[in-house]
Design an enzyme around this catalytic site. Sequence first.
Site, mmCIF file in Angstrom:
data_model
loop_
_atom_site.group_PDB
_atom_site.id
_atom_site.type_symbol
_atom_site.label_atom_id
_atom_site.label_comp_id
_atom_site.label_asym_id
_atom_site.label_seq_id
_atom_site.Cartn_x
_atom_site.Cartn_y
_atom_site.Cartn_z
ATOM 1 C CD1 TRP A 9 -2.479 -1.561 -0.154
ATOM 2 C CD2 TRP A 9 -3.304 -0.974 1.851
ATOM 3 N NE1 TRP A 9 -3.713 -2.158 -0.011
ATOM 4 C CE2 TRP A 9 -4.236 -1.810 1.213
ATOM 5 C CE3 TRP A 9 -3.604 -0.481 3.130
ATOM 6 C CZ2 TRP A 9 -5.450 -2.165 1.810
ATOM 7 C CZ3 TRP A 9 -4.807 -0.841 3.730
ATOM 8 C CH2 TRP A 9 -5.724 -1.668 3.067
ATOM 9 C CE LYS A 10 4.569 0.926 -4.301
ATOM 10 N NZ LYS A 10 5.181 1.263 -5.572
ATOM 11 C CG HIS B 286 9.694 -1.152 -2.439
ATOM 12 N ND1 HIS B 286 9.829 -0.040 -3.227
ATOM 13 C CD2 HIS B 286 8.689 -1.877 -2.973
ATOM 14 C CE1 HIS B 286 8.918 -0.096 -4.201
ATOM 15 N NE2 HIS B 286 8.210 -1.202 -4.061
ATOM 16 C CD GLU C 14 8.101 2.994 -4.389
ATOM 17 O OE1 GLU C 14 7.503 2.869 -3.316
ATOM 18 O OE2 GLU C 14 7.579 2.728 -5.495
ATOM 19 C CD GLU D 175 8.367 -4.917 -6.092
ATOM 20 O OE1 GLU D 175 7.153 -5.072 -6.229
ATOM 21 O OE2 GLU D 175 8.859 -3.979 -5.443
ATOM 22 C CB SER E 91 2.872 -2.365 -13.935
ATOM 23 O OG SER E 91 3.463 -1.088 -13.716
ATOM 24 N N GLY F 37 1.481 -3.121 -6.070
ATOM 25 C CA GLY F 37 1.293 -1.763 -5.558
ATOM 26 C C GLY F 37 -0.077 -1.220 -5.913
ATOM 27 N N GLY F 38 -0.136 -0.445 -6.981
ATOM 28 C CA GLY F 38 -1.356 0.258 -7.379
ATOM 29 C C GLY F 38 -2.617 -0.591 -7.362
HETATM 30 P P1 PGA Z 1 3.108 -1.288 -8.740
HETATM 31 O O1 PGA Z 1 4.097 -1.349 -7.489
HETATM 32 O O2 PGA Z 1 2.324 -2.586 -8.733
HETATM 33 O O3 PGA Z 1 2.243 -0.084 -8.508
HETATM 34 O O4 PGA Z 1 3.954 -1.182 -9.968
HETATM 35 C C1 PGA Z 1 4.709 -2.537 -7.101
HETATM 36 C C2 PGA Z 1 5.631 -2.281 -5.935
HETATM 37 O O5 PGA Z 1 6.276 -1.227 -5.892
HETATM 38 O O6 PGA Z 1 5.743 -3.122 -5.018
#
Ligand code: PGA
Length: 257
Positions: free
Chosen positions: A11-12, A99, A101, A172, A218, A239-240
């Site tokens: 969920w970030k 991750h 990020e 990822e 994605s 994620g999204g």
């Molecule tokens: P995303 O993110 O599915 O929105 O590309 C995946 C993630 O960063 O774990």
Amino acid sequence: MSRNKLLAGNWKMHKTRAEASEFFRSFTKLVGNMADVTRSVEVAFGVPATLFDVCVNAAGAGVKILAQNVHYEKQGAFTGELSTVMLQDAGLQGSIIGHSERRQYFAETDQAVGKKWNALSLSSLLPVVCVGETKAEREAGETNIVVKKQFELALAEVSADAKAKDFVIAYEPVWAIGTGLTATPEQAEEVHLMIRGLLTTHFGAARAETVRILYGGSMSAANCAELLKKPNIDGGLVGGASLKPEDFSKMVLTAKG
Ligand code: PGA
């Protein structure tokens, strides 16, 4: 060897407590018999700390709630950090670590990822260890070198006792995260197979067969079936699409088969 699929939402930095409650109200309804589903596909969510209690209480039978980061010390003068003891106290089952990020924006190193893996495993919490190359690294033909280095530098920090515990790897590719550009099932499988080989080298063939390797970047309700068909893609870090109960419930039911 059949590995149970694992679909983990990430969920970030999203959702208020009210939004998280609302998500699980819809999600549990859409999934149906959660206890039945989670017997064949593991479901997890990496959530912000403000949502730990809401999610632990609302997620439903068998659903794991994870943090998105953890500190490797049990306590101390580390302003802003949470320890494995605190995650356990809050009822969590593990944490996403490394991750891209966190590597990119918070200077997380492979060594730090390894120390977090070690701390989680020694506390019997599940580490979901993220690895993956950037677009430039892929274009330079360095994908395997980069992923191998990330994995092995982290693993070097993991003690023998910690290595004996369950862990999950999430491949990822950075260029696929949040971009709508998904790795093709073939591109992902190629890297997953390489990671399986690394696991065999370091853990032996029998153990390597039991480790789940997730794909992330994605992943969506539209593309997950093709990705999950590949023999070494054991689930997804999403994620999204994990923010929307309609999408994520479809993905969970697809993974269940
Ligand atoms: P995303 O993110 O599915 O929105 O590309 C995946 C993630 O960063 O774990």
